[in-house]
Design an enzyme around this catalytic site. Structure first.
Site, short mmCIF file in Angstrom:
data_model
loop_
_atom_site.label_atom_id
_atom_site.label_comp_id
_atom_site.label_asym_id
_atom_site.label_seq_id
_atom_site.Cartn_x
_atom_site.Cartn_y
_atom_site.Cartn_z
N LYS A 1 16.73 21.34 -10.94
CA LYS A 1 15.93 19.96 -11.37
C LYS A 1 17.04 18.83 -12.11
CE LYS A 1 11.61 20.50 -11.58
NZ LYS A 1 10.77 19.53 -10.92
N GLU B 1 9.82 8.45 -17.00
CA GLU B 1 8.54 9.09 -17.23
C GLU B 1 8.28 8.37 -18.57
OE1 GLU B 1 7.91 13.22 -15.72
OE2 GLU B 1 10.16 12.75 -15.81
N HIS C 1 0.67 -1.10 0.00
CA HIS C 1 -0.09 -0.14 -0.03
C HIS C 1 0.90 1.21 -0.20
CE1 HIS C 1 -3.43 -2.61 1.14
NE2 HIS C 1 -2.45 -3.34 1.89
N SER D 1 15.80 21.76 -16.17
CA SER D 1 14.51 22.54 -16.54
C SER D 1 15.03 23.57 -17.11
CB SER D 1 13.76 22.62 -15.11
OG SER D 1 12.87 23.80 -15.08
#
Ligand code: ARG
Length: 459
Positions: free
Chosen positions: A284, A291, A157, A278
C-alpha cells in the site's frame, strides 16, 4: 474569593461549573500578542490625549512587553479563574507594576478589546493565507508548465469526454485559487476597521482619539458605530465563507488525486513524503494527505455553520454567546492552513505518469467530437447530422471492440461515403488537443501562454 477584576458587588465566588462554562482562557490565549499590542496602542493614546499620566503609561507599556516575553518563554501562568486572556494579562500587569495597571482599562471594555484582538488575529490569518495560496499557485504553475503537452482524458460525468492536457487541468485550479485569493483579499479590505474605543457599547465620555489607535494598529480607520463595533463578527463569517469555498476547491482536487493515484488509474505518482503505508498490506501507498484535505472541508464548513447559528438571533450589542466565536474559527483556520500547506507539498512532489495518461486519453472514443467537427468542416455537414453520423461510426467501432482510428476507411465510408483518408489526422489525441486553440482551450500553446500570464501576475 470573588473575581478581582469585577468582583466589587459580589459576596462569593462563582460555582465551579460556572467558572468552567465561562472561562475562555484555554483557547483565547492564542490572542495574547494581539491583546498586548492593542493594549499598548490604547495606553499610548491615553497618554497622548492627556487622559493618563505619561509615567503610568510608560510602565504599562513596558510591563505589557515583559508579559509578552513571559508568555513567549512559556513562564506565564494562565488562570481559569481570570476567565480570559484580557484579564489574565491585566492581572499579571498589576502584579508587576502595581496600581498603575488598573488605569489601562480606562475608556475601554473587554467588548471592544476582544473585537479588536480578534480582528487583528483574523487579519494576520488572511495575510498568511493569501501568501500560502500564492505558493500553491506557483507549485501548480511549475507542474502545468512541465506538462503543458501531456495528454490526458478530460471527463464529464467521469466518463471519457475529450482529451485535454495535464497542464490545462492544473491551470483550472490556478484560476480557482486565484478567485479564492480575491475573496481573501476582499474580506481583508472590508474588515480592516478598528472597534477599539467603542468601549462596552456606547462609546465613552473620555476624550479618546480612536484614529490614533486605529492607525497604530494598521487599521484604515475606526468603525463608525460603537454598537456595531462590539457586536458583529461578520468579518469572521466572511473569512470562514472564503475558506469554505477554498476548501471545496481543495477537496475536489484532493478527490481527483485520490482517484488518479489508485492502481486502476495510475495517472499520478505521489511521493513517499505525502503517502502512508498499511500495517497489514505491504503493497500500500495510501494518499492520506489528499483524503485529509478532502475531509478538512467538513470542519471548515462546520465552523461557518456554527458561528452563523451563534450570531443569528443575538440582539445588539455584546452577548456572551459571542465568546463561542473563537474555537470554531481557530479550528477552521488551522485546518485550512494545514490543508493548503499539504496540498502545496503534494503538488510539488506529484509526478504524472505520462504514458498512462496518454493511453487513457484515447479510450472511450474521446476524439469522436473531432470526427464530427471534421465532417462539419470538410463536408459542410450541419453539426446535428455530423453528430448522428459520428454516433453510427462510434457504434461500429464499439461493436468491433476497436478504437475509432483502428477502423478502415472503407468501414467509415460504409456509413458516410464522402469521408476521405484525411479524417485520420483528427483522430489522434495529440492532434485533438493541439486543435483546441480557442481562448481558454486546452492546446499546449494556450497552456504555456496561461502559465506565462500567471507568472507575470504573481510577480
Ligand atoms: N472572553 C470574552 C469573549 O471572548 C471577552 C469579552 C467579555 N465581555 C464581557 N462583558 N463579559 O467574548
Amino acid at each position: 474569593m470573588s473575581n478581582k477584576m469585577w468582583g466589587g458587588r459580589f459576596q462569593s465566588a462563582p460555582d465551579q461549573v460556572m467558572e468552567a462554562i465561562n472561562a475562555s482562557i484555554d483557547f483565547d490565549k492564542r490572542l495574547y500578542a494581539q491583546d498586548i499590542t492593542a493594549s499598548q496602542a490604547h495606553a499610548r493614546m491615553l497618554a497622548a490625549t492627556g487622559i493618563l499620566p505619561p509615567d503610568d503609561v510608560d510602565r504599562i507599556v513596558e510591563g505589557l512587553q515583559a508579559i509578552r516575553g513571559e508568555i513567549e518563554a512559556g513562564t506565564f501562568t494562565f488562570s481559569t479563574a481570570l476567565e480570559d486572556i484580557h484579564m489574565n494579562v491585566e492581572s499579571r500587569l498589576t502584579e508587576m507594576i502595581g496600581p498603575a495597571a488598573g488605569r489601562l482599562h480606562t475608556a475601554r471594555s473587554r467588548n471592544d478589546q476582544v473585537a479588536t484582538d480578534f480582528r487583528l488575529y483574523v487579519r494576520d490569518t488572511l495575510d498568511r493565507m493569501d501568501e500560502a495560496l500564492k505558493g500553491l499557485q506557483l507549485a501548480l504553475l511549475d507542474k502545468a508548465e512541465a506538462h503543458a503537452d501531456a495528454v490526458m482524458p478530460g471527463f464529464t460525468h467521469l466518463q471519457s469526454a475529450q482529451p485535454v492536457t495535464f497542464g490545462h487541468h492544473l491551470m483550472a485550479y490556478v484560476e480557482m485559487i486565484g478567485r479564492d485569493r480575491g475573496r481573501v483579499q476582499d474580506a481583508r479590505k472590508r474588515m480592516n476597521e478598528s472597534p477599539l474605543g467603542a468601549a462596552a457599547l456606547a462609546g465613552t465620555s473620555f476624550p479618546i482619539d480612536r484614529r490614533m489607535t486605529a492607525e497604530a494598529l494598521g487599521f484604515d480607520g475606526p468603525m463608525a458605530n460603537s454598537l456595531d463595533a462590539v457586536s458583529d463578527r461578520d468579518f469572521v463569517l466572511e473569512t470562514l465563507s472564503a475558506f469554505s469555498i477554498l476548501a471545496v476547491h481543495l477537496s475536489r482536487f484532493a478527490e481527483e488525486i485520490v482517484i488518479w493515484s489508485s492502481a486502476q488509474f495510475r495517472f499520478v505518482k505521489l511521493s513517499d513524503a505525502w503517502t502512508t503505508g498499511s500495517s497489514i498490506m505491504p503493497q500500500k501507498r495510501n494518499p492520506d494527505a489528499a483524503e485529509l484535505i478532502r475531509a478538512k472541508t467538513g470542519r471548515i464548513m462546520g465552523a461557518l455553520t456554527s458561528l452563523t447559528i451563534v450570531l443569528k438571533g443575538l440582539p445588539l450589542a455584546y452577548s456572551k454567546d459571542m465568546q463561542e466565536d473563537k474555537e470554531p474559527a481557530f479550528d477552521a483556520i488551522d485546518a485550512a492552513e494545514l490543508a493548503v500547506a499539504a496540498m502545496t507539498g503534494m503538488v510539488k512532489d506529484m509526478e504524472p505518469v505520462r504514458e498512462r495518461l496518454a493511453a487513457a486519453a484515447g479510450a472511450g472514443f474521446s476524439t469522436a467530437t473531432d470526427l464530427a467537427d471534421w465532417l462539419v468542416r470538410e463536408l459542410k455537414m450541419p453539426f446535428r447530422e455530423a453528430h448522428h453520423v459520428t454516433g453510427r461510426i462510434v457504434g461500429l467501432a464499439d461493436g468491433k471492440g476497436c478504437e475509432l482510428a483502428e477502423l478502415s476507411l472503407q468501414e467509415m465510408q460504409g456509413i458516410e461515403p464522402r469521408i476521405t483518408e484525411a479524417v485520420f489526422g483528427v483522430l489522434s489525441v495529440e492532434n485533438s488537443v493541439k486543435s483546441r486553440t480557442s481562448e481558454g482551450g486546452t492546446s499546449p500553446e494556450n497552456v504555456r501562454a496561461a502559465v506565462r500570464a500567471w507568472r507575470e501576475r504573481l510577480g
